[in-house]
Design an enzyme around this catalytic site. Structure first.
Site, PDB file in Angstrom:
ATOM      1  N   TYR A  91       8.333   6.292   6.478  1.00  0.00           N
ATOM      2  CA  TYR A  91       7.538   6.259   7.938  1.00  0.00           C
ATOM      3  C   TYR A  91       6.478   5.278   7.637  1.00  0.00           C
ATOM      4  O   TYR A  91       5.802   5.388   6.957  1.00  0.00           O
ATOM      5  CB  TYR A  91       7.330   7.697   7.982  1.00  0.00           C
ATOM      6  N   ASP A 123       3.114  -0.068   2.031  1.00  0.00           N
ATOM      7  CA  ASP A 123       2.574   0.853   2.930  1.00  0.00           C
ATOM      8  C   ASP A 123       1.824   1.727   2.016  1.00  0.00           C
ATOM      9  O   ASP A 123       2.696   2.654   1.704  1.00  0.00           O
ATOM     10  CB  ASP A 123       3.467   1.318   3.871  1.00  0.00           C
ATOM     11  N   LYS A 172      -5.413   6.770   6.506  1.00  0.00           N
ATOM     12  CA  LYS A 172      -5.852   8.225   6.010  1.00  0.00           C
ATOM     13  C   LYS A 172      -7.132   8.225   5.061  1.00  0.00           C
ATOM     14  O   LYS A 172      -8.042   8.281   5.859  1.00  0.00           O
ATOM     15  CB  LYS A 172      -4.578   8.743   5.269  1.00  0.00           C
TER      16      LYS A 172
HETATM   17  N1  PLP Z   1       2.392   4.809   6.999  1.00  0.00           N
HETATM   18  C1  PLP Z   1       2.500   5.983   6.239  1.00  0.00           C
HETATM   19  C2  PLP Z   1       3.215   5.900   5.012  1.00  0.00           C
HETATM   20  C3  PLP Z   1       2.230   7.124   6.836  1.00  0.00           C
HETATM   21  O1  PLP Z   1       2.462   8.230   6.197  1.00  0.00           O
HETATM   22  C4  PLP Z   1       1.654   7.197   8.129  1.00  0.00           C
HETATM   23  C5  PLP Z   1       1.197   8.489   8.700  1.00  0.00           C
HETATM   24  O2  PLP Z   1       1.686   9.537   8.133  1.00  0.00           O
HETATM   25  C6  PLP Z   1       1.421   6.092   8.839  1.00  0.00           C
HETATM   26  C7  PLP Z   1       1.831   4.803   8.314  1.00  0.00           C
HETATM   27  C8  PLP Z   1       0.834   5.903  10.462  1.00  0.00           C
HETATM   28  O3  PLP Z   1      -0.456   6.537   9.954  1.00  0.00           O
HETATM   29  P1  PLP Z   1      -1.423   7.031  11.432  1.00  0.00           P
HETATM   30  O4  PLP Z   1      -0.796   8.169  11.631  1.00  0.00           O
HETATM   31  O5  PLP Z   1      -2.854   6.903  10.904  1.00  0.00           O
HETATM   32  O6  PLP Z   1      -0.949   5.917  12.323  1.00  0.00           O
END
Ligand code: PLP
Length: 443
Positions: A152, A254, A282
Site C-alpha cells: 500500500y 516506500d 508517519k
Molecule cells: N505508504 C505506506 C507504506 C503506508 O503505510 C501509508 C499509510 O498507511 C502510506 C504510504 C500513505 O500515507 P498517508 O496515510 O500519510 O497518506
C-alpha cells in the site's frame, strides 16, 4: 472457551457511549466515520484522549495502545518534548508559505538517516509516493510503474492498485492482474501500473523484460507492513536493487512505515540498500502532518519551477517541521528505539510462550518495535500466501479478547503492532497477562 458472540456482547457492554457517538456521527459522516480506515464492526470505539502508551475512550475505559496510529506514533502520545516544541511554535505562527531555517534543519536530520542527496517535504505518505513517482517519470521519460501485490502506498490512483485484490480477480500468481482497489480510478491509470508478487525476483525480472524501455520506477515497501508483517527473503532487496539498475529503472523505497522505525535509518539501514528515491511519512511528523521524499541529486534536481511540479500550501509548515526536528533529535533516538525494541522482544517471547502453552498453532514476525501474530503454520511470504492462510476467525476473537481487556491493536486484524518509546515494562507485563488470559478462548 467463549464464543465470538459472547466477546462481542462484552465489547458492547463496555462501550455504550461510543455507540451513541457513532449514531450521532452517522448523521454527518457517510458510514459514521471521517475516513474509511476508522470504520469497523460492530461500531468503532470513540477516543477521548491519549498520553504516553495509553488512551482513554469516551466511556472512560483505559487501553494500552499498540496500534499507535498505524505506527506513526513511535514517539508515543503527547510526548512532553513534542507538546513543548509545538506550544512554542504556536505562538510564532503555524503557516508561513515561506522558507524557514527550520525546514533546512529538518531536511538535514532526514539526510543523516537516509541515503538521499536532496529532500522535499509533503503533508502525508500519499503525497510522498505520488511526488516520488512523478519525478521518477520525469527523470526517465517513461510512464509505467511496477508495484508489488499487497503493498500500500497511499490514496492516489496510480498506486491504489492490487492492495488487497479478491483472489478470484487477481490473475496468475507469477503475473498478477492489476486490480484497482477502488471504483473511480480511470482505466488508463490502471493500465500503466504493473503488479508483481513480493519476494519473487523471477516474476520481477519477467515484468521488467516484458516492459523493457517503458518502466519509470519500481516502488516497494521494503518490508510488507500493510499486509500483516512480511519481511523480504534473504537477498531479495539486493537482487531488486541490481535488477532495477540493469533495466535502468528508478527504485523507490516506500519507507512511510519502515522509516525511523525498523532501524534508526529505516529499511535502507536495516538491509544496507541505497534506493534511488525514498518516500517518508508517519513517524517523521510524529503526530503532525508531515511527509518527505528524497533521493539522488540527478533525479531530485528535476523538481524546479516549470519542470516537475511539487507544492502544497501546508508543505513544510513550521509547526510540523518544528515538531519533526524535536522528534528526530530528541525522541526517536537510537537509545529510545533500542528501548522499544527490547520491550518488543519481551512481548514476542511472551506471546510465543502463551501460544505454545495453549497449543495454538502459529508464529510471530517481529522487526524492530513492530510485530504481528500469525495463526497458521504455513510460510507467509507474499500477499497470496497471507490471504490463503489468514485465520480471520482466530484473529477476530484475539482482537476482541485484547480490546475487552484494555489492550488495543488495530481493528484491521492483519495490521502489525508498534511498541512506542513511551511503553514500559509494566505495559508489556500487563499485556502478556491479558494474552495468557484470552488464549484459551482461541482453542
Ligand atoms: N505508504 C505506506 C507504506 C503506508 O503505510 C501509508 C499509510 O498507511 C502510506 C504510504 C500513505 O500515507 P498517508 O496515510 O500519510 O497518506
Amino acid at each position: 472457551m467463549r464464543s465470538l458472540e459472547e466477546l462481542q456482547k462484552e465489547y458492547q457492554r463496555r462501550t455504550p457511549t461510543s455507540l451513541k457517538c457513532f449514531e450521532r456521527a452517522k448523521k454527518s459522516f457517510q458510514g459514521g466515520v471521517a475516513s474509511n480506515f476508522q470504520a469497523f464492526d460492530p461500531y468503532p470505539i470513540f477516543w477521548d484522549h491519549a498520553k504516553g502508551s495509553k488512551f482513554w475512550d469516551v466511556d472512560g475505559n483505559e487501553y494500552i495502545d499498540f496500534n499507535m496510529a498505524f505506527g506513526a506514533m513511535l514517539a508515543g502520545h503527547a510526548h512532553p518534548l513534542l507538546v513543548k516544541a509545538a506550544g512554542d511554535q504556536l505562538s510564532k505562527g503555524t503557516l508561513y508559505c515561506a522558507p524557514t531555517d527550520l525546514s533546512a534543519t529538518c531536511a538535514e536530520e532526514v539526510k543523516k538517516r537516509f541515503p538521499v542527496d536532496l529532500v522535499r517535504f509533503t503533508n502525508s505518505g500519499t503525497e510522498s509516493t505520488m511526488h516520488a513517482l512523478r519525478v521518477a517519470r520525469a527523470y526517465t521519460g517513461k510512464e509505467k510503474v511496477i508495484k508489488l501485490e499487497g503493498c500500500y502506498h497511499g490514496m492516489h490512483d496510480y498506486l491504489l492498485q492490487s492492495v488487497e485484490p479478491e483472489l478470484s480477480e487477481a490473475g496468475p500468481e507469477n503475473r498478477p492482474a492489476t486490480v484497482p482497489q477502488s471504483k473511480g480510478i480511470p482505466k488508463g491509470v490502471t493500465e500503466g501500473t504493473i503488479v508483481v508478487p513480493f519476494n519473487n525476483i523471477d516474476a520481477m525480472r519477467d515484468a521488467l523484460k516484458r516492459n523493457r524501455g517503458e518502466v519509470a520506477a519500481v516502488i516497494v515497501e521494503p518490508i510488507m507492513m500493510n499486509c500483516a508483517l512480511i519481511p523480504p527473503k534473504d537477498g531479495y532487496l539486493q537482487q531488486l536493487r541490481e535488477l532495477t539498475k540493469e533495466y535502468d529503472v528508478v527504485l523507490i523505497f516506500d519507507e512511510v512505515k519502515t522509516g525511523f522505525k525498523v532501524a534508526w535509518g529505516g529499511a535502507c539501514e536495516y538491509y544496507h540498500i541505497k534506493p534511488d528515491l525514498v518516500a517518508l511519512g508517519k513517524c517523521i511528523g510524529s503526530g503532525f502532518s508531515l511527509g518527505a521524499f528524497g533521493g539522488k541529486k540527478e533525479i531530485m534536481e528535476h523538481l524546479k519551477a516549470g519542470d516537475v511540479a511539487h507544492g502544497g500550501t501546508y508543505s513544510a509548515n513550521p509547526l510540523a517541521v518544528r515538531a519533526s526536528i524535536t522528534a528526530l533529535r530528541e525522541i526517536l533516538t537510537k537509545e529510545n528505539l533500542e528501548h522499544a525494541t527490547k520491550l518488543e522482544n519481551k512481548l514476542v517471547d511472551g506471546i510465543k510462550k502463551a501460544m505454545k502453552d495453549n497449543g495454538i498453532p502459529g508464529f510471530v514476525n517481529s522487526i524492530g518495535p513492530c510485530g504481528m501474530v500469525f495463526f497458521t503454520q504455513h510460510e507467509i511470504y507474499d500477499f497470496r500466501s497471507n490471504a490463503k492462510y489468514y485465520n480471520a476467525g482466530r484473529l477476530t476473537k484475539y482482537w476482541h479478547g485484547l480490546v475487552n481487556n484494555g489492550v488495543w491493536i488495530a481493528p484491521h486484524t492483519d495490521e502489525h503492532w508498534t511498541v512506542s518509546v513511551q511503553h514500559t515494562e509494566e505495559d508489556i507485563e500487563k499485556t502478556l497477562a491479558v494474552i495468557r488470559k484470552i488464549m484459551p478462548d482461541l482453542k
